[in-house]
Design a protein around this motif. Structure first.
Motif, PDB file in Angstrom:
ATOM      1  N   LYS A  93       5.320  -2.851 -12.987  1.00 21.12           N
ATOM      2  CA  LYS A  93       5.679  -2.262 -11.696  1.00 21.12           C
ATOM      3  C   LYS A  93       6.048  -3.324 -10.669  1.00 21.12           C
ATOM      4  O   LYS A  93       6.655  -3.028  -9.648  1.00 21.12           O
ATOM      5  N   PHE A  94       5.663  -4.606 -10.949  1.00 20.34           N
ATOM      6  CA  PHE A  94       5.951  -5.655  -9.959  1.00 20.34           C
ATOM      7  C   PHE A  94       6.411  -6.986 -10.556  1.00 20.34           C
ATOM      8  O   PHE A  94       6.731  -7.914  -9.807  1.00 20.34           O
ATOM      9  N   GLY A 130       4.968  -8.892  -4.677  1.00 21.11           N
ATOM     10  CA  GLY A 130       5.219  -7.591  -5.308  1.00 21.11           C
ATOM     11  C   GLY A 130       3.942  -6.894  -5.724  1.00 21.11           C
ATOM     12  O   GLY A 130       3.800  -5.674  -5.568  1.00 21.11           O
ATOM     13  N   CYS A 131       2.993  -7.661  -6.230  1.00 19.83           N
ATOM     14  CA  CYS A 131       1.699  -7.100  -6.631  1.00 19.83           C
ATOM     15  C   CYS A 131       0.969  -6.521  -5.418  1.00 19.83           C
ATOM     16  O   CYS A 131       0.422  -5.418  -5.474  1.00 19.83           O
ATOM     17  N   HIS A 170      -0.014  -0.444  -1.385  1.00 22.93           N
ATOM     18  CA  HIS A 170       0.777   0.617  -0.767  1.00 22.93           C
ATOM     19  C   HIS A 170       1.529   1.511  -1.757  1.00 22.93           C
ATOM     20  O   HIS A 170       2.219   2.434  -1.335  1.00 22.93           O
ATOM     21  N   GLY A 171       1.433   1.185  -3.063  1.00 18.17           N
ATOM     22  CA  GLY A 171       2.121   1.993  -4.061  1.00 18.17           C
ATOM     23  C   GLY A 171       3.636   1.848  -4.017  1.00 18.17           C
ATOM     24  O   GLY A 171       4.356   2.704  -4.523  1.00 18.17           O
ATOM     25  N   ILE A 172       4.118   0.752  -3.437  1.00 14.11           N
ATOM     26  CA  ILE A 172       5.557   0.537  -3.296  1.00 14.11           C
ATOM     27  C   ILE A 172       6.038  -0.463  -4.349  1.00 14.11           C
ATOM     28  O   ILE A 172       5.487  -1.548  -4.479  1.00 14.11           O
TER      29      ILE A 172
END
Length: 148
Positions: free
Chosen positions: A32-33, A127-128, A134-136
């Motif tokens: 995700k990041f 990014g992490c 924040h779930g972004i």
């Protein structure tokens, strides 16, 4: 001969150490990041392959040691270097420190490697933080080199 130079990037992530540590060993979260694919979860003594599909790049990552919720010691990259991830529980969250060392390059090549590692690991931590707090999904890694 290996250099004694090391690169360090750090970030406070306002989540419990257990959650932050899991984000670095579990590719379902890490993708995700950071990288886009992995052949598996990080486990001590195992080697996994990380892939950045947008760049057509893969890297074999050997996991030398894991201390749950405290440390991950790996060797990876081209040429290979040591990359350690340290996790320290703090009052406001978890301090993550990424240290990269054992570089075999010298001169201008070493300077480029140090620069790339500093920028790269800082981007990973940014990014992490955005994802866990924040779930972004900022897509920082994919957008870092848009012309490649």
């Amino acid at each position: 001969m290996s250099s004694t130079i090391y690169v360090e990037a750090q970030m406070l992530i306002r989540k419990p150490v257990k959650d932050v540590f899991e984000a670095f060993i579990n590719p379902e979260i890490t993708t995700k990041f950071w990288f886009t694919k992995s052949t598996g979860k990080l486990e001590e003594g195992k080697t996994v392959t990380w892939e950045w599909e947008m760049y057509g790049v893969k890297s074999e990552v050997k996991v030398n040691r894991i201390v749950p919720d405290q440390m991950i010691k790996t060797v990876w990259g081209e040429p290979k270097s040591n990359v350690d991830y340290e996790f320290k529980e703090m009052e406001k969250g978890t301090l993550v420190v990424i240290k990269s060392y054992g570089f075999t390059r010298t001169g201008e090549d070493l300077l480029k490697t140090v620069n790339d590692n500093t920028g790269g690991f800082t981007t990973v931590l940014d990014g992490c933080k955005a994802y866990l707090e924040h779930g972004i999904q900022l897509n920082l890694i994919g957008d870092k080199f848009p012309l490649k």
